[in-house]
Design a protein around this motif. Structure first.
Motif, short mmCIF file in Angstrom:
data_model
loop_
_atom_site.label_atom_id
_atom_site.label_comp_id
_atom_site.label_asym_id
_atom_site.label_seq_id
_atom_site.Cartn_x
_atom_site.Cartn_y
_atom_site.Cartn_z
N ALA A 1 0.85 -1.18 0.00
CA ALA A 1 0.00 0.00 0.00
C ALA A 1 0.89 1.24 0.00
CB ALA A 1 -0.90 0.00 1.22
N PRO A 2 0.52 2.26 -0.80
CA PRO A 2 1.34 3.47 -0.82
C PRO A 2 1.27 4.18 0.53
CG PRO A 2 -0.67 3.82 -2.05
CD PRO A 2 -0.64 2.38 -1.67
N GLU A 3 2.40 4.65 0.97
CA GLU A 3 2.45 5.36 2.24
C GLU A 3 1.97 6.79 2.04
OE1 GLU A 3 5.95 5.21 4.61
OE2 GLU A 3 6.46 3.22 3.91
N GLN A 4 1.09 7.20 2.93
CA GLN A 4 0.63 8.58 2.89
C GLN A 4 1.34 9.35 3.99
OE1 GLN A 4 -3.60 8.68 3.20
NE2 GLN A 4 -3.93 7.78 1.21
N SER A 5 1.93 10.44 3.59
CA SER A 5 2.64 11.23 4.59
C SER A 5 1.63 12.06 5.36
CB SER A 5 3.67 12.14 3.91
OG SER A 5 3.00 13.04 3.04
N ALA A 6 1.88 12.22 6.62
CA ALA A 6 0.99 13.01 7.46
C ALA A 6 1.17 14.49 7.12
CB ALA A 6 1.33 12.78 8.93
N PRO A 7 0.08 15.25 7.07
CA PRO A 7 0.23 16.68 6.78
C PRO A 7 0.98 17.37 7.91
CG PRO A 7 -2.02 16.18 7.41
CD PRO A 7 -1.30 14.88 7.30
N GLY B 1 -8.15 16.57 2.58
CA GLY B 1 -7.79 15.90 1.34
C GLY B 1 -7.67 16.83 0.15
#
Length: 174
Positions: free
Chosen positions: A38-44, A168
Motif C-alpha cells: 500500500a502506498p504510504e501517505q505522509s501526514a500533513p 484531502g
C-alpha cells in the motif's frame, strides 16, 4: 513376522497417496498474483496557526464575506438542520444542509452557532450574527401606546468568515 510385508505395503500405499495428493495440488493450483504494498501517505505538517484555535488563540485567516448567518434551526440529530442566511444583500432565506446558495456555494454543515459553507474546495465558517433584534413585544413592553415609526431595514454588515481547508484538498495557491 507374517504381517510385516502387509504392514510395509500399507505404509507404502499411504506414502504414495500423500505424494500424489501433494503434487496434484501443486500442479493444479492457480498462479499467485503479485501483491503490491500500500502506498504510504505522509501526514500533513502541523501548522502552529491551526493549533492556536485549540488553546483559545485567534485563527489567522479571517476575511469578510458576503454571507451573513441570521438564524439557525438545528436538529438534535443533525438531520433537517436549516441555516437562515443573507446572501449578497438579498432577503434572508432558509437553506438546508446540502442546498446551493449560489453557483458553486453549498451549505456543508449547520451547527447551533455557526454554519460551514463550501465554496469550491474551501470551507468557510460563518458565525451567527450577535446583534439583538427588537421585536414587537419589546416595543410594547416599553409602555408606548402607539408604535414608533420604524426605520427602513438596513443592509446587514458583512460577517466574519474563517477559512478552513477541506480534508484531502490541495493547499490554495496564493
Amino acid at each position: 513376522m507374517k504381517r510385516l510385508p502387509l504392514f510395509v505395503s500399507f505404509i507404502a500405499v499411504l506414502a504414495l497417496s500423500a505424494s500424489l495428493a501433494y503434487w496434484a495440488l501443486q500442479l493444479l493450483k492457480p498462479p499467485q498474483r503479485p501483491i503490491s504494498a500500500a502506498p504510504e501517505q505522509s501526514a500533513p505538517e502541523a501548522s502552529v496557526d491551526a493549533a492556536a484555535g485549540l488553546f483559545g488563540g485567534q485563527l489567522a485567516s479571517v476575511e469578510v464575506s458576503n454571507y451573513q448567518l441570521t438564524g439557525v434551526v438545528a436538529a438534535g440529530n443533525g438531520r433537517g438542520s436549516v441555516a437562515i442566511l443573507v446572501a449578497d444583500g438579498k432577503p434572508p432565506q432558509a437553506y438546508p444542509v446540502g442546498a446551493e446558495i449560489a453557483a458553486g456555494v453549498k451549505v456543508r454543515e449547520v451547527q447551533a452557532r455557526f454554519v460551514l459553507i463550501a465554496e469550491g474546495s474551501v470551507l468557510k465558517r460563518v458565525e451567527l450574527a450577535t446583534e439583538p433584534a427588537k421585536s414587537g413585544a419589546d416595543a410594547a413592553a416599553s409602555g408606548s401606546a402607539m408604535p414608533a415609526p420604524t426605520a427602513p431595514p438596513q443592509m446587514p454588515a458583512p460577517s466574519r468568515v474563517t477559512m478552513m481547508p477541506t480534508p484531502g484538498a490541495p493547499p490554495p495557491h496564493q
